[in-house]
Design an enzyme around this catalytic site. Structure first.
Site, PDB file in Angstrom:
ATOM      1  N   SER A 712     -90.689  18.845 -71.442  1.00 31.75           N
ATOM      2  CA  SER A 712     -90.038  18.092 -72.515  1.00 31.75           C
ATOM      3  C   SER A 712     -88.706  18.696 -72.968  1.00 31.75           C
ATOM      4  O   SER A 712     -87.970  18.057 -73.714  1.00 31.75           O
ATOM      5  CB  SER A 712     -90.977  17.976 -73.723  1.00 31.75           C
ATOM      6  OG  SER A 712     -91.252  19.243 -74.262  1.00 31.75           O
ATOM      7  N   LYS A 755     -93.867  16.271 -83.046  1.00 35.41           N
ATOM      8  CA  LYS A 755     -92.459  16.671 -82.937  1.00 35.41           C
ATOM      9  C   LYS A 755     -91.618  16.022 -84.041  1.00 35.41           C
ATOM     10  O   LYS A 755     -90.701  16.654 -84.591  1.00 35.41           O
ATOM     11  CB  LYS A 755     -91.926  16.302 -81.549  1.00 35.41           C
ATOM     12  CG  LYS A 755     -92.563  17.108 -80.429  1.00 35.41           C
ATOM     13  CD  LYS A 755     -92.124  16.625 -79.057  1.00 35.41           C
ATOM     14  CE  LYS A 755     -92.807  17.418 -77.953  1.00 35.41           C
ATOM     15  NZ  LYS A 755     -92.426  16.938 -76.602  1.00 35.41           N
TER      16      LYS A 755
END
Length: 816
Positions: A712, A755
């Site tokens: 990511s 996140k």
């Protein structure tokens, strides 16, 4: 290896079959030994696992060619050699410096060639000497030596005579306490007239290590050496006495068991004469209990059969207690016994709201679940699995659910479980067999429909030598199978279908796919700062007040206090660390209350600094940067989301790429992809392709002690590389996450909600994610993303204009 020394006898084994190796020293031999002079030069033979004392005869087996040559050559000459113990027993080929400085002059009595081809030498110690210097190393050691200076022999001293007498007495006692030592050994000890030889003989045979024996050899004072030998003998005598006491106690216990058996037999006969059969009281109690049970016909038949078997058993037999224990467990299990459910869903909703702030989706799913149970009156519905970081309230939700519907509550931790028998039980034929923990907990709670929380289901070990606990959980958590759960101890199917199972886990990657398929997964992400403040005010602070005996009027927390604690002293998705910090502050104030000292009831910033110390977490606040090559990324961790920094530095060189920060293989591959894509699209960014050959690139992710991996960070690395080479710094308060490909695509990643919460905590304003992650945003509560500008991209190159300033920094690097 120099020697495999044939062990001379320990003090507990003074004489064996080879008594010819332990001759007694006559007075003439002693006088001759005293008069003998130590040569100035001696061949030196290292001993690895023994110490030779003057007057003592020992056999040694010579192993190395160097040592065989020394023995044979000396035997052909004056038969005198120097014997010295080596310091480290593990050294195979010792050097001169590996030997002790005090050794013994020895006389070779005889050399024997053994049937296995080895050479054995019988040697006798004569006098002690000091090693001075090495004269020759090959083919064997030859050294210069000097005679060891010892203190005069105080043989006429009455105190010394008493000491020698004690040595003899204790040695004889040790021989008497040791059944393996022949009685002739005591006769040999008594006939040793020379006190010096007695001390040397006992020292050589003491059951102590080489270092301690060498210390005895190096003591010049005979009285001091005798005292040390006496101490060692006394210790060994005490050990032998203790050993004999233990053996006698065991014998006494066996005699008691035989006596008890005879008494039981007599008691049995008396009871039979009186018409009172043994065990009748237990059997009557079990039969009375069984009449109240609501068990099925097959269970009743098995119980009756096993009870009749118990009646035929002798109560003194070992199997009797095992059979009795099995029947007691059968009658204590709540067969078809259930608590009455309270399906007032409004009440349940109030209780869930009271005990847990937020978690609306989870509460909604639980209420739906209870509604289905109420309509259908059947618990055969999906098992709930609550997944989320530590401290978000997974375990406590189970307790609230039990309270809401009026059921009893069981929590069983599965962390570290590695034996299938822990769940299914052991067969009752094994010694110490017992039911599995599922049945044991059902027996303890006395109802067949509790709320059963299986905590930390992701920590269960997989397949191993003790079976596969996850495979056993497949049956327990399958509504189509658990109505007939088979426990190895019971050997009867038990109905678990009415049990409301709730599993909890931090991550799903370690949970077996088949097990995941049997559960309905509900994600519990972290809390916003606002939610944590409310949780602290409504739950944590009152709870800690109660646990510490503090009244509400004695201490006051403001919202600003709690927010500061959250931002400066915690970094977590849940509230566990927050609760500990609140407890720490309350404990500090409790000290002043008890000591009746003045204190500030309203917590202020000065109190926090004094009690908690300097702020521990300020990295997320300081996210502004004025240099190119530094970009903020978003990462998922076990405790929720985090922001990370990707730093790129350029230096003149040959185009090398260096990666640091404890990165995993996947993250390293992402960096390589980002770099190669940038090189192949340099023209789009007005970059000269030649600069990649003339400048080294260093990519670093701070907090190098923490392992990092995953795809990511790919888009963040590309942005940081682009920023460094274009000398355009990243915009302030912008973060991103996404996987990249060589085709320039931005792929979706997981953990979007965590996140986004991390970005919110760090006061990020803009977040860039893959367009395919848009569906994940729709599942997030609007207030979680309020104040955030979300940018969705499909192509890597699109991020340049979104994330970077158009103008270059002041004083940019000149690549030409």
């Amino acid at each position: 290896m120099d020697f495999a020394f044939e062990p001379i006898l320990n003090i507990s084994d003074i004489i064996d079959n080879e008594t010819e190796f332990i001759p007694l020293l006559s007075s003439e031999d002693e006088e001759q030994m005293i008069a003998e002079k130590v040569p100035e030069v001696l061949p030196i033979l290292p001993l690895r696992n023994t110490v030779l004392f003057p007057g003592v005869v020992i056999p040694i087996t010579v192993g190395r060619d160097k040592s065989i040559n020394l023995i044979k050559e000396s035997y052909r000459g004056d038969k005198k050699i120097g014997v010295v113990a080596q310091k480290d027993l593990e050294i195979e080929d010792p050097k001169f410096n590996d030997l002790y400085k005090v050794g013994t002059l020895a006389h070779i009595i005889k050399i024997l060639q053994m049937p296995d081809g080895s050479t054995t030498a019988i040697i006798q110690g004569k006098k002690r000497f000091y090693l001075q210097e090495l004269i020759q190393e090959e083919p064997f050691f030859i050294a210069r030596v000097t005679q060891f200076k010892s203190i005069d022999n105080p043989t006429k001293n009455n105190k010394f005579k008493a000491l020698i007498s004690s040595l003899k007495d204790i040695s004889i006692q040790i021989i008497e306490y040791s059944p393996n030592i022949p009685s002739d050994a005591a006769f040999a000890i008594k006939n040793i007239e020379s006190p010096v030889f007695l001390i040397n003989f006992v020292s050589a045979n003491l059951n102590i290590n080489i270092i301690e024996k060498q210390k005895l050899l190096e003591i010049p004072d005979l009285v001091e050496r005798a005292n040390m030998v006496l101490v060692s003998l006394t210790k060994e005598l005490q050990m032998l006495k203790l050993k004999n006491q233990i053996q006698n106690k065991v014998k006494t216990d066996l005699d008691k068991q035989q006596k008890d058996y005879l008494l039981h037999q007599q008691l049995k006969t008396i009871q039979e004469e009186l018409g009172d059969k043994p065990g009748e009281q237990e059997i009557g109690y079990l039969r009375k209990r069984s009449k109240k049970k609501k068990w099925a016909k097959n269970v009743a038949e098995i119980f009756e059969k096993e009870l009749n078997k118990l009646q035929r058993m002798n109560p003194a037999a070992a199997e009797y207690s095992l059979q009795l224990n099995y029947l007691e467990i059968l009658v204590e299990l709540p067969w078809n016994e259930y608590t009455k459910d309270n399906f007032d869903l409004k009440r349940a909703q109030r209780i869930l709201d009271r005990d847990h702030y937020g978690l609306d989706k989870v509460k909604e799913r639980i209420i739906e679940h209870l509604a289905v149970v109420k309509l259908k009156n059947d618990m055969k519905s999906p098992i709930i699995c609550l997944v989320g970081p530590p401290g978000v309230g997974k375990t406590s939700l189970g307790r609230s659910i039990a309270h809401a519907i009026g059921r009893k509550y069981i929590r069983m931790s599965l962390g570290g479980l590695r034996d299938e028998a822990e769940l299914r039980g052991h067969r009752k034929t094994y010694i110490g067999a017992m039911p599995g923990r599922i049945i044991q907990n059902i027996r303890k709670i006395k109802t067949s429909n509790p709320v059963f929380v299986l905590d930390e289901i992701d920590k269960v070990s997989g397949n191993n030598i003790s079976g596969d606990p996850q495979a056993a959980l497949l049956e327990i958590l399958d509504p189509e199978q658990n109505f007939g759960f088979y426990d190895n101890y019971l050997e009867i199917e038990y109905d678990l279908s009415k049990v409301m199972f709730i599993a909890t886990a931090n991550i799903l990657s370690t949970v077996h796919p088949a097990l995941q398929d049997r559960m309905e997964i509900i994600d519990l992400s972290g809390y916003l700062i606002e939610e944590k403040i409310e949780i602290a005010r409504k739950h944590l602070v009152p709870k800690q007040f109660k646990e510490h005996g503090i009244k509400k009027a004695q201490i006051s927390f403001s919202k600003n206090n709690i927010e500061k604690i959250i931002e400066d002293y915690t970094r977590e998705a849940g509230v566990r660390k927050l609760e500990k910090n609140i407890a720490k502050i309350i404990r500090n104030k409790a000290k002043f209350i008890v000591m009746e000292e003045e204190y500030n009831k309203r917590i202020n910033d000065e109190d926090l600094l004094k009690i908690m110390g300097p702020p521990q977490f300020q990295r997320d606040k300081n996210i502004l940067n004025n240099i190119p090559g530094v970009v903020i990324g978003l990462a998922w961790t076990f405790v929720g989301g985090e922001i990370i920094f990707i730093e790129v530095s350029l230096s003149k060189g040959k185009g090398n790429l260096t990666l640091t920060g404890n990165l995993g293989d996947v993250m390293k591959e992402s960096a390589t992809i980002a770099y190669e894509y940038l090189k192949s699209h340099a023209s789009i960014l007005d970059l000269n392709p030649d600069i990649f050959q003339k400048w080294n690139v260093h990519i670093h992710v701070p907090e190098g002690a923490t392992p990092k991996d995953g795809p990511s960070a790919g888009i963040t690395m590309f942005t940081a590389l682009t920023s460094a080479f274009t000398q355009r710094k990243a915009k302030s308060k912008i973060a991103m996450t996404g996987e990249i490909t060589l085709r320039g695509k931005v792929l979706p990643v997981g953990g979007i909600k965590e996140k986004i919460l991390a970005a919110k905590r760090a006061k990020i304003k803009d977040v860039i994610i893959s367009i395919e992650n848009k569906k994940d945003i729709n599942d997030i509560r609007p207030d979680y993303i309020s104040g955030l500008n979300l940018h969705y991209i499909d192509e890597m190159i699109d991020i340049v204009d979104i994330a970077l300033h158009k103008e270059k920094v002041k004083n940019p690097i000149k690549f030409n």
